[in-house]
Design a protein around this motif. Structure first.
Motif, mmCIF file in Angstrom:
data_model
loop_
_atom_site.group_PDB
_atom_site.id
_atom_site.type_symbol
_atom_site.label_atom_id
_atom_site.label_comp_id
_atom_site.label_asym_id
_atom_site.label_seq_id
_atom_site.Cartn_x
_atom_site.Cartn_y
_atom_site.Cartn_z
ATOM 1 N N SER A 49 0.553 -1.158 0.138
ATOM 2 C CA SER A 49 -0.085 -0.166 0.140
ATOM 3 C C SER A 49 0.839 0.984 0.262
ATOM 4 O O SER A 49 1.532 1.190 1.054
ATOM 5 C CB SER A 49 -0.906 0.400 1.554
ATOM 6 O OG SER A 49 -1.724 1.129 1.295
ATOM 7 N N TYR A 60 -3.589 0.218 -2.569
ATOM 8 C CA TYR A 60 -3.201 -1.022 -2.583
ATOM 9 C C TYR A 60 -3.219 -2.178 -3.602
ATOM 10 O O TYR A 60 -4.194 -2.122 -4.658
ATOM 11 C CB TYR A 60 -4.487 -1.354 -1.821
ATOM 12 C CG TYR A 60 -5.737 -0.135 -0.702
ATOM 13 C CD1 TYR A 60 -6.072 0.744 -1.231
ATOM 14 C CD2 TYR A 60 -4.739 -0.307 0.873
ATOM 15 C CE1 TYR A 60 -6.350 1.814 -0.244
ATOM 16 C CE2 TYR A 60 -5.033 0.333 1.653
ATOM 17 C CZ TYR A 60 -5.280 1.851 1.023
ATOM 18 O OH TYR A 60 -5.815 2.145 2.528
ATOM 19 N N LYS A 65 -6.608 -5.361 -0.922
ATOM 20 C CA LYS A 65 -8.097 -4.564 -1.108
ATOM 21 C C LYS A 65 -9.024 -4.616 -0.136
ATOM 22 O O LYS A 65 -9.899 -6.001 -0.097
ATOM 23 C CB LYS A 65 -8.459 -4.221 -2.802
ATOM 24 C CG LYS A 65 -8.037 -3.174 -3.047
ATOM 25 C CD LYS A 65 -7.512 -3.313 -4.673
ATOM 26 C CE LYS A 65 -6.835 -2.168 -5.653
ATOM 27 N NZ LYS A 65 -7.356 -2.607 -6.753
#
Length: 120
Positions: A49, A60, A65
């Motif tokens: 990230s 991400y 995610k």
């Protein structure tokens, strides 16, 4: 001298949560994009990230995610990564790095890392 010090790792059961922190010094934190990387045993560095210097832009990896959230506190020179719904495949050493993007993450300044182990 640029210093990045990660903390907050540990052993957690699948489905659990952790909050990682990265305290920074030695550079203009509020003007720097930052990234969390991870490295699982026997594997290369993986970009997890990233966050822009204002926090307006984030990235991400598909694998995290909806489960991980990156944030920063420019007043405290600290980067965070909230890890949720952890899976065994999230087990890795987690590093913060001083860049939003890089073609070669091995060449980017990063901290010493904090270990995250997800196991029942």
């Amino acid at each position: 001298e640029v210093q990045l010090v990660e903390s907050g790792g540990g052993l957690v059961q699948p489905g659990g949560s952790l909050r990682l922190s990265c305290e920074a010094s030695g550079f203009d934190f509020s003007s720097s994009g930052l990234t969390w990387l991870r490295q699982a045993p026997g594997k290369g560095l993986e970009r997890v990230s990233s966050i822009s210097f204002t926090g307006a832009n984030t990235y991400y990896a598909d694998s995290v995610k909806g489960r991980f959230t990156i944030s920063r506190d420019n007043a405290k020179n600290t980067l965070f990564l909230q890890l949720g719904n952890l899976k065994t495949e999230d087990t890795a050493m987690y590093y913060c790095a001083k860049a939003y993007y890089a073609t070669n993450w091995y060449s980017i300044t990063r901290g010493q890392g904090t270990q995250v182990t997800v196991s029942s």
